[in-house]
Design a protein around this motif. Structure first.
Motif, short mmCIF file in Angstrom:
data_model
loop_
_atom_site.label_atom_id
_atom_site.label_comp_id
_atom_site.label_asym_id
_atom_site.label_seq_id
_atom_site.Cartn_x
_atom_site.Cartn_y
_atom_site.Cartn_z
N ASN A 180 -103.87 17.56 -31.82
CA ASN A 180 -104.62 17.99 -30.64
C ASN A 180 -103.97 17.48 -29.36
OD1 ASN A 180 -106.42 19.01 -32.51
ND2 ASN A 180 -108.11 17.65 -31.97
N SER A 209 -105.97 14.12 -34.46
CA SER A 209 -105.96 13.69 -33.06
C SER A 209 -104.57 13.84 -32.45
CB SER A 209 -106.42 12.23 -32.95
OG SER A 209 -107.76 12.09 -33.36
N HIS A 210 -103.55 13.51 -33.24
CA HIS A 210 -102.18 13.65 -32.74
C HIS A 210 -101.85 15.12 -32.48
CE1 HIS A 210 -97.93 12.80 -32.15
NE2 HIS A 210 -97.69 13.87 -32.91
N ASN A 235 -109.38 18.86 -37.02
CA ASN A 235 -109.04 19.01 -35.61
C ASN A 235 -110.29 19.14 -34.75
OD1 ASN A 235 -106.72 20.55 -37.27
ND2 ASN A 235 -105.85 19.44 -35.54
N ASP A 288 -114.77 14.02 -31.31
CA ASP A 288 -114.89 12.59 -31.56
C ASP A 288 -116.13 12.27 -32.38
OD1 ASP A 288 -114.07 9.94 -31.53
OD2 ASP A 288 -115.06 9.48 -29.62
N ALA A 323 -112.02 15.69 -34.61
CA ALA A 323 -111.27 14.80 -33.72
C ALA A 323 -111.48 15.18 -32.26
CB ALA A 323 -109.78 14.85 -34.07
N ALA A 324 -111.51 16.48 -31.97
CA ALA A 324 -111.73 16.93 -30.60
C ALA A 324 -113.11 16.54 -30.10
CB ALA A 324 -111.55 18.45 -30.51
N LYS A 370 -108.23 11.82 -39.29
CA LYS A 370 -108.47 11.77 -37.84
C LYS A 370 -107.20 11.44 -37.08
CE LYS A 370 -111.76 10.17 -34.39
NZ LYS A 370 -113.01 9.41 -34.15
N ARG A 371 -106.39 10.55 -37.64
CA ARG A 371 -105.12 10.23 -36.97
C ARG A 371 -104.24 11.47 -36.85
NH1 ARG A 371 -102.48 6.47 -40.60
NH2 ARG A 371 -104.30 6.33 -41.95
#
Length: 363
Positions: A271, A268-269, A178, A184, A181-182, A264-265
């Motif tokens: 988040n 990202s979802h 998380n 990037d 992903a936040a 990451k998928r």
């Protein structure tokens, strides 16, 4: 079976189909036990690809196990572990690092969950004092227990300060996906400066899989000698390890048509759903019905609610009280989103909150 998706924890979420497929793919015939199998060899390759050629991973059963094994590997018995007062190792593992690992946790205040280089000063003076647990390890959580995320610069400053003081750095990465992903960034970039990582999979779509990952090249030789024994002694060595390894490899390497890895998928979802939930609750904050207590930077929303509103929402959704509110009739709660949280779940909770909040205000 109920189809309600709750906000209590990302541990509540179901297993991602790609993870289930990976488990099914290795469920065929006999394979050598205790990690001498093809699936674990594939995991080893994935760790080296994702975290760097010098990185080596050890699958374990759960996050507490990953943390205890990591900390025991990094510190002698007389060592202490500096951590946020909110750290999972300090408040949510039933004293496991101390009971099992024999390591004293040295907590530091962290109002938003994040530590700073100045946080180390509270304990660094104890180095060399035989009467005190020696602060030899810094444990950092990314993303934090309060849903906040260290920037790369902040993480580097903190880990540099720890290393300069002669400390090793453990990263509790139960939600490292998380955080990455936040920000990037890659998982390796999100871990920069850490010596050993507790890599979390269960909160990000796995059935039950975590790993201890050695990142620091100079620790490769001593820890690869020690960790197999520590993992066995702490009851974290799986006999049918192929099923654990397959889950972790799927998170690290299973990509979609655009080449985005599963970790990451999923993160990202989760988040994005937390951001949606916060946005849906913003009007109630503007009206004074509730109050956000932390920034929403990953997949958690922390909010102070009237206790009557919290009770009303619990008729439909589960979520955890975090701590008492600023008055006797309020409570701070954590609303956690997961890889399978849907937009309608967020919108439904916000709509129920608006309806119940309006009813309370009219009394």
């Amino acid at each position: 079976m109920s189809q309600t998706r709750h906000f209590a924890s990302d541990n509540y979420a179901s297993v991602h189909p790609e993870v289930l497929a990976a488990i099914a793919a290795v469920d065929d015939g006999h394979e050598p036990a205790y990690g001498a199998d093809a699936a674990t060899a594939a995991f080893d390759e994935a760790v080296a690809t994702v975290f760097g050629a010098d990185a080596v991973g050890y699958p374990v059963f759960n996050g507490t196990g990953a943390n205890v094994v990591s900390l025991m590997a990094l510190s002698p018995r007389w060592g202490g572990v500096v951590a946020s007062e909110h750290a999972h190792i300090n408040v949510d593992e039933n004293g496991a690092p101390e009971r099992v690992g024999g390591l004293k946790i040295l907590p530091v205040p962290a109002p938003d969950g994040r530590l700073s280089p100045a946080s180390l000063e509270r304990w660094i003076g104890d180095l060399g004092d035989e009467h005190r647990a020696q602060p030899l390890v810094l444990s950092v959580t990314q993303s934090t227990e309060l849903g906040t995320v260290y920037s790369l610069d902040a993480m580097r400053a903190l880990t540099d300060a720890a290393h300069a003081a002669g400390m090793r750095v453990h990263l509790d990465g139960a939600r490292i996906a998380n955080a990455a992903a936040a920000l990037d960034v890659s998982l390796a970039e999100a871990c920069a400066g850490a010596d050993v990582l507790s890599f979390g999979g269960t909160k990000n779509g796995a059935m039950g899989a975590e790993a201890v990952v050695v990142l620091a090249p100079d620790l490769h030789e001593p820890l690869t000698a020690a960790l197999p024994h520590l993992r066995k002694a702490t009851m974290q060595l799986g006999s049918k390890m192929r099923y654990t390894s397959a889950q972790l490899t799927a998170l690290l390497t299973s990509v979609d048509h655009a080449g985005v890895p599963l970790w990451k998928r999923n993160a990202s979802h989760a988040n994005a759903m937390a951001a949606r939930l916060r946005a849906a609750l913003e009007p109630l904050a503007a009206d004074g019905v509730l109050r956000f207590t932390q920034p929403t930077e990953a997949n958690a929303v922390f909010v102070e609610l009237p206790r009557t509103l919290a009770a009303s929402l619990r008729e439909t959704f589960r979520f955890y009280d975090w701590q008492p509110g600023t008055s006797a009739d309020t409570v701070e709660v954590r609303l956690m989103c997961a890889w399978d949280t849907q937009a309608e779940d967020c919108d439904r909770l916000a709509a129920l909150a608006a309806s119940a909040g309006t009813s309370d205000a009219s009394r």
